[in-house]
Enzyme design. Sequence first.
Site, mmCIF file in Angstrom:
data_model
loop_
_atom_site.group_PDB
_atom_site.id
_atom_site.type_symbol
_atom_site.label_atom_id
_atom_site.label_comp_id
_atom_site.label_asym_id
_atom_site.label_seq_id
_atom_site.Cartn_x
_atom_site.Cartn_y
_atom_site.Cartn_z
ATOM 1 N N SER A 103 -11.020 -10.385 1.661
ATOM 2 C CA SER A 103 -10.993 -8.933 1.469
ATOM 3 C C SER A 103 -10.347 -8.528 0.150
ATOM 4 O O SER A 103 -10.637 -7.453 -0.386
ATOM 5 C CB SER A 103 -10.255 -8.262 2.630
ATOM 6 O OG SER A 103 -8.931 -8.733 2.749
ATOM 7 N N ASP A 327 -0.285 -1.052 5.009
ATOM 8 C CA ASP A 327 -1.025 -2.037 4.223
ATOM 9 C C ASP A 327 -0.352 -2.232 2.873
ATOM 10 O O ASP A 327 -0.511 -1.423 1.958
ATOM 11 C CB ASP A 327 -2.477 -1.581 4.040
ATOM 12 C CG ASP A 327 -3.341 -2.657 3.398
ATOM 13 O OD1 ASP A 327 -2.787 -3.668 2.919
ATOM 14 O OD2 ASP A 327 -4.578 -2.489 3.373
ATOM 15 N N HIS A 330 -3.553 -5.134 0.464
ATOM 16 C CA HIS A 330 -4.676 -4.723 -0.373
ATOM 17 C C HIS A 330 -4.210 -3.742 -1.454
ATOM 18 O O HIS A 330 -3.041 -3.372 -1.506
ATOM 19 C CB HIS A 330 -5.766 -4.085 0.490
ATOM 20 C CG HIS A 330 -6.305 -5.012 1.524
ATOM 21 N ND1 HIS A 330 -5.951 -4.932 2.864
ATOM 22 C CD2 HIS A 330 -7.153 -6.068 1.423
ATOM 23 C CE1 HIS A 330 -6.569 -5.887 3.543
ATOM 24 N NE2 HIS A 330 -7.301 -6.596 2.688
#
Length: 349
Positions: A103, A327, A330
Amino acid sequence: MNIFIFSSFLLLLLVNQNGYQIDAKEYCNFFKGSWVFDETYPLYNSSQCPFIEHVFNCQRNGRPDHNYLKYRWQPQGCHLKSFCGYGFLNKFRNKSIMFVGDSLTRDQYQSFLCMIYTSVPGNRYTQKREGDISTVTFLDYGLEVKLDRNLYLVDMVREDIGTVLKLDSVANKASKWLQNDVLIFNTFAWWGRKGNRKPWDFVRFRNNTMEDMDRTVAFKLGLYTWIWWVEHFIDPAKTRVFFQTVSPAHYNGREWDDPNSKNCGGETEPVLGSEYPGSLPPALGVQKRIIGTIKTKVKLLDITHLSQFRKDAHPTVYGEFGKSGMDCLHWCVAGVTDTWNEILYNLLL
């Protein structure tokens, strides 16, 4: 004139002309430097890019601050050449570029698409997905930009006993990799996942099938398998190969000398200066040692150190899970992954 003095003078002249070296990549370490505030950034308006998924689209998800978008990476002793979409599209007309990884690679891939798409008004494109491979084709230039969603680079196959991670095989995807002119690989984030968080049931190496094994050993074996494939199948005259290093997460404020911070939540500025307080991830040393064995065929995109400074640029609660998650893995798009791609652009020139 002494040849050393003449060479030094020539190098200084090349550095000073127009603010950067004529061939910066020959003299400059793009991966050492610092982040500087620059009002001309970001490179594009994320609201004008159709490729950004919800997990990375921090502005659309309601992030209220904007300063994290305004930092430019400044290498020591030279400058990155500014991204020129027209020039890039023409240079890579009728070529194919593939990103291969997890990802975080998807994060970078979408940034790369945005940089190209927004740089040329009326840039026509098509999109398709076949299995794990997504392709965006920029129609007026014939450029294909692809993403292979691939967590480990080595094969993961379904058998009667369950899903098996094969540490000694890349056969399932390798033929599709070879169809491209440029390849950018990445793997690390999933190697440490255990229990229900890992996507495989068994791991296999040389006909030995196990329920699990030391993950650092598994990581090394997987990288050596990928290296073997590169050594035997990549022709550097036809295909340029890059390997991108560990992308750092920010879940512990002690790493940036702020023990009161539990994670990246609420961070709005990077660590300034050229020295990061925390240590580099041990996996980076593993990657560098193994990839370094075939450095004539693979260029290392060493983005770990420069990304460590950017505790401010993660989605936090403006990502995939909203306020129910944090998060710090990312990156927002636009953001840090644009810099990864600016460096890639300079290395491809």
